[in-house]
Write an enzyme that holds these catalytic residues in place. Structure first.
Site, PDB file in Angstrom:
ATOM      1  N   HIS A 152     -10.605  -2.654  11.520  1.00 29.68           N
ATOM      2  CA  HIS A 152      -9.516  -3.479  10.992  1.00 29.68           C
ATOM      3  C   HIS A 152      -9.297  -4.643  11.963  1.00 29.68           C
ATOM      4  CE1 HIS A 152      -5.045  -3.495   9.492  1.00 29.68           C
ATOM      5  NE2 HIS A 152      -5.804  -4.279   8.757  1.00 29.68           N
ATOM      6  N   ARG A 183       0.841  -1.191   0.000  1.00 30.33           N
ATOM      7  CA  ARG A 183       0.000   0.000   0.000  1.00 30.33           C
ATOM      8  C   ARG A 183       0.884   1.250   0.000  1.00 30.33           C
ATOM      9  NH1 ARG A 183      -1.842   0.556   4.419  1.00 30.33           N
ATOM     10  NH2 ARG A 183      -1.283  -1.405   5.425  1.00 30.33           N
ATOM     11  N   ASP A 198      -9.301  -9.964   8.718  1.00 25.81           N
ATOM     12  CA  ASP A 198      -8.810  -8.607   8.465  1.00 25.81           C
ATOM     13  C   ASP A 198      -9.801  -7.494   8.807  1.00 25.81           C
ATOM     14  OD1 ASP A 198      -6.676  -6.952   7.564  1.00 25.81           O
ATOM     15  OD2 ASP A 198      -7.656  -6.678   5.638  1.00 25.81           O
ATOM     16  N   LYS A 217      -9.660  -2.435   1.671  1.00 24.08           N
ATOM     17  CA  LYS A 217      -9.403  -1.308   2.576  1.00 24.08           C
ATOM     18  C   LYS A 217     -10.161  -0.049   2.148  1.00 24.08           C
ATOM     19  CE  LYS A 217      -6.148  -3.868   4.469  1.00 24.08           C
ATOM     20  NZ  LYS A 217      -6.012  -4.395   5.782  1.00 24.08           N
ATOM     21  N   CYS A 230       0.816  -8.120  11.433  1.00 21.31           N
ATOM     22  CA  CYS A 230       1.140  -8.399  12.843  1.00 21.31           C
ATOM     23  C   CYS A 230       0.506  -9.709  13.298  1.00 21.31           C
ATOM     24  CB  CYS A 230       0.665  -7.282  13.751  1.00 21.31           C
ATOM     25  SG  CYS A 230       1.723  -5.836  13.722  1.00 21.31           S
ATOM     26  N   SER A 243      -1.379  -4.024  10.084  1.00 23.15           N
ATOM     27  CA  SER A 243      -1.101  -4.964   8.994  1.00 23.15           C
ATOM     28  C   SER A 243       0.170  -5.759   9.282  1.00 23.15           C
ATOM     29  CB  SER A 243      -0.908  -4.201   7.684  1.00 23.15           C
ATOM     30  OG  SER A 243      -2.091  -3.530   7.341  1.00 23.15           O
ATOM     31  N   TYR A 251      -1.530  -3.448  -6.715  1.00 24.96           N
ATOM     32  CA  TYR A 251      -1.363  -4.166  -5.447  1.00 24.96           C
ATOM     33  C   TYR A 251      -2.662  -4.192  -4.628  1.00 24.96           C
ATOM     34  CZ  TYR A 251      -0.296  -5.249  -0.677  1.00 24.96           C
ATOM     35  OH  TYR A 251      -0.352  -5.812   0.567  1.00 24.96           O
ATOM     36  N   ARG A 261       1.981 -12.234  -0.975  1.00 21.50           N
ATOM     37  CA  ARG A 261       0.636 -12.532  -0.476  1.00 21.50           C
ATOM     38  C   ARG A 261       0.053 -13.783  -1.117  1.00 21.50           C
ATOM     39  NH1 ARG A 261      -1.631  -8.974   3.599  1.00 21.50           N
ATOM     40  NH2 ARG A 261       0.037  -7.483   3.891  1.00 21.50           N
TER      41      ARG A 261
END
Ligand code: SAT
Ligand code: MN
Length: 580
Positions: free
Chosen positions: A227, A70, A276, A207, A251, A249, A198, A365
């Protein structure tokens, strides 16, 4: 395919006129369509097949090396009122942003196919779900949206019945970092994204819609777009409690949401509802209920192995799109800490060279449908969502934050959430490993002024009868040599058990200035290799460090000026005073 919705018809035709695609395709969301687009991408080389014996229906996409995360500095909230947008966001006036974007979009789809993707965030029959339409010139986006959302005919029917939808326009443009913007227009429920393929920049349902636009809608309508992962913890007696947890993000949200209980607790089960994003609503009885607006996972690959996350590891053996991983000599996907196999090529498609960097990009990813997850909760499809017992905040902190503590009240919990800070990760471009404030793990995703957002959170004290209890966890404490003090992964179940016991009033706690900490024996650490002194340091606090933390946090809060809710200021002052 066309639609009865005139607004949608007009928008699609305007966009086509402006961007000049070779053709327009309305996506129906079918398996056949997915396969057709996969084949098309295999043909043009933007996708390659992985070993079909070991990884049936798995594909690899290597992105432009400059387009791997991002781009927060290029992400804007556009409104004519900068105060509403807040200093927590980049702001641009609506007219300026539109002019900039319309220039970029001019003729940008020449020679390309324009895909129209109707999608639904949340179960298709849930009153809490919201729909959108993404227009894109990226076939990669189409196949990812197919796995990540409820996309196609059913979503379009819902849009036709409801009349309203979020408009997301996306073009990969030239993939030029200097011609890249992610713009949000919350007042008109629209998104404009240009120049990146992306995930978080391009899969606009995620998001952009489900957090930035939805947070704005949620404030107006009295709910929360967060989130957060959602999991169900089932005891051997068959009692299940649902927990929603917010972490920045990369974690470990996916790992926690798919936690496999350690051997000692093999009669316990963790069910995944989402990894998420959570939308939280008060139901008619005053309970807070959650749905996961997504239908798949866009997870970090490196570190995923049979030990750290067996469910995820198994889930990505088939029907998965990999982005930016390496490959082995026999064309299996490979990444750092996979623990099996050897890389032959890296994520740039070059021969692997250990001196030239990792085989897989740190933010590589997997994209996979949630139904591939063995621990997928059947209630993830329930229109009414699940009742939430506990809300957990967490960050990545080498020191300071104990393993777990509980807020003394909802208002105190909101302050704890606002105080989340975390070391940065590879999920966003920029320096990795520096501590930054990330309230509710929403710093990159809250679509309006944080001060108003905290006021909205605080208002739930009056809105609902039975509020979840609020906790904070930190799995990432390290000693001076950088060794993690807590084993994490499956063992985090032991902490979740304490959280549920606290919610049920089954165990006491040590009251401290920052909240309730576990008593010595109330979290089971039997069988873990933890030194008693280390254990003590995980469940106690250093007042001096905390005084400094609270002073810094206080300054941060005051930067929101008059808009900062008094209740939040009071909570902060109380904790600071109690620390002496
Ligand atoms: O923003 S993404 O969805 O691409 C990944 C993340 O940062 O959580
Ligand atoms: Mn995320």
């Amino acid at each position: 395919m066309t639609t009865k919705n005139q607004e949608l018809t007009a928008w699609v035709s305007d966009v086509a006129k402006h961007t000049q695609p070779q053709k327009v395709v309305w996506c129906d969301g079918s398996e056949e369509e997915y396969q057709q687009i996969v084949d098309l991408m295999l043909n043009d080389g933007s996708l390659s097949s992985l070993n079909s014996d070991t990884h049936p229906d798995c594909y690899l996409h290597l992105s432009d090396p400059q387009d791997v995360a991002r781009v927060e500095h290029l992400t804007f909230i556009c409104s004519d009122d900068p105060a509403t947008v807040g200093d927590n966001n980049n702001w641009m006036p609506v007219a300026d942003a539109k002019e900039k974007m319309n220039d970029l979009y001019q003729d940008c789809m020449k020679g390309r196919t324009m895909y129209v993707i109707p999608y639904c965030m949340g179960p298709i029959d849930s009153p809490y779900s919201r729909c959108g339409v993404e227009i894109t010139d990226s076939p990669y986006v189409v196949i990812n949206m197919k796995l990540m959302t409820r996309m196609g005919t059913k979503a379009l029917s819902r849009i036709e019945a409801e009349g309203s939808f979020v408009k997301g326009l996306h073009s990969i443009g030239e993939l030029d970092p200097d011609r890249r913007f992610i713009m949000h227009f919350p007042e008109e429920l629209s998104i404009m994204s240009y120049g990146s393929g992306y995930g978080g920049n391009a899969l606009l349902g995620k998001k952009c819609h489900a957090l930035r636009i939805a947070s704005w809608q949620a404030r107006k309508e009295g709910w929360l777009a967060e989130h957060m992962l959602i999991l169900g913890l089932e005891s051997p007696e068959g009692e299940t409690h649902y927990i929603a947890a917010a972490f920045p993000s990369a974690c470990g949200k996916t790992n926690l949401a798919m936690l496999i209980p350690p051997e000692k607790y093999k009669d316990w089960k963790v069910w995944t509802l989402g990894d998420d994003i959570a939308w939280l609503h008060k139901d008619t009885t005053g309970l807070m209920r959650a749905i996961n607006p997504e239908a798949g996972y866009f997870g970090v690959v490196p570190g995923t192995n049979a030990k750290t996350n067996r469910n995820a590891y198994d889930m990505i053996q088939q029907n998965t799109i990999f982005t930016n991983v390496g490959t082995t000599a026999d064309n299996q996907p490979w990444w750092e800490d996979k623990k099996v196999g050897q890389p032959e090529t890296d994520w740039k498609g070059n021969d692997y060279d250990a001196n030239a960097g990792p085989a897989a990009h740190p933010n590589s990813r997997f994209t996979v449908s949630a139904t591939e997850n063995k621990a997928y909760s059947s209630l993830a499809e329930a229109a009414e969502g699940v009742p939430i017992t506990a809300i957990v905040f967490g960050g990545r902190r080498r020191e300071l934050a104990p393993l777990v503590y509980q807020a003394k009240s909802w208002e105190h919990g909101v302050m704890i959430g606002a105080g989340v800070a975390s070391e940065t990760t590879a999920a966003a471009t920029g320096q990795v490993g520096i501590v930054r404030r990330d309230p509710m793990a929403m710093k990159p995703f809250c679509g309006y002024n944080f001060a108003d957002y905290w006021a909205h959170w605080l208002s739930f004290a009056e809105r609902t009868g039975t509020l979840p209890k609020i906790f904070h966890v930190n799995w990432f404490r390290q000693d001076d040599d950088g060794k993690f003090l807590w084993p994490g992964f499956g063992e985090n179940l032991r902490v979740l058990q304490w959280i549920i016991k606290r919610c049920k009033g089954e165990v006491g706690a040590n009251e401290t200035a920052i909240g309730y900490l576990p008593c010595d024996d109330d979290i089971d650490i039997e069988g873990l290799d933890i030194d008693p002194a280390v254990w003590q340091s995980l469940i106690t606090i250093d007042d001096q460090q905390w005084r400094q933390e609270m002073d810094e946090f206080g300054e941060y809060l005051e930067s929101y000026g008059d808009r900062l809710p008094d209740k939040l200021r009071e909570q902060h002052q109380q904790v600071r005073a109690a620390l002496g």
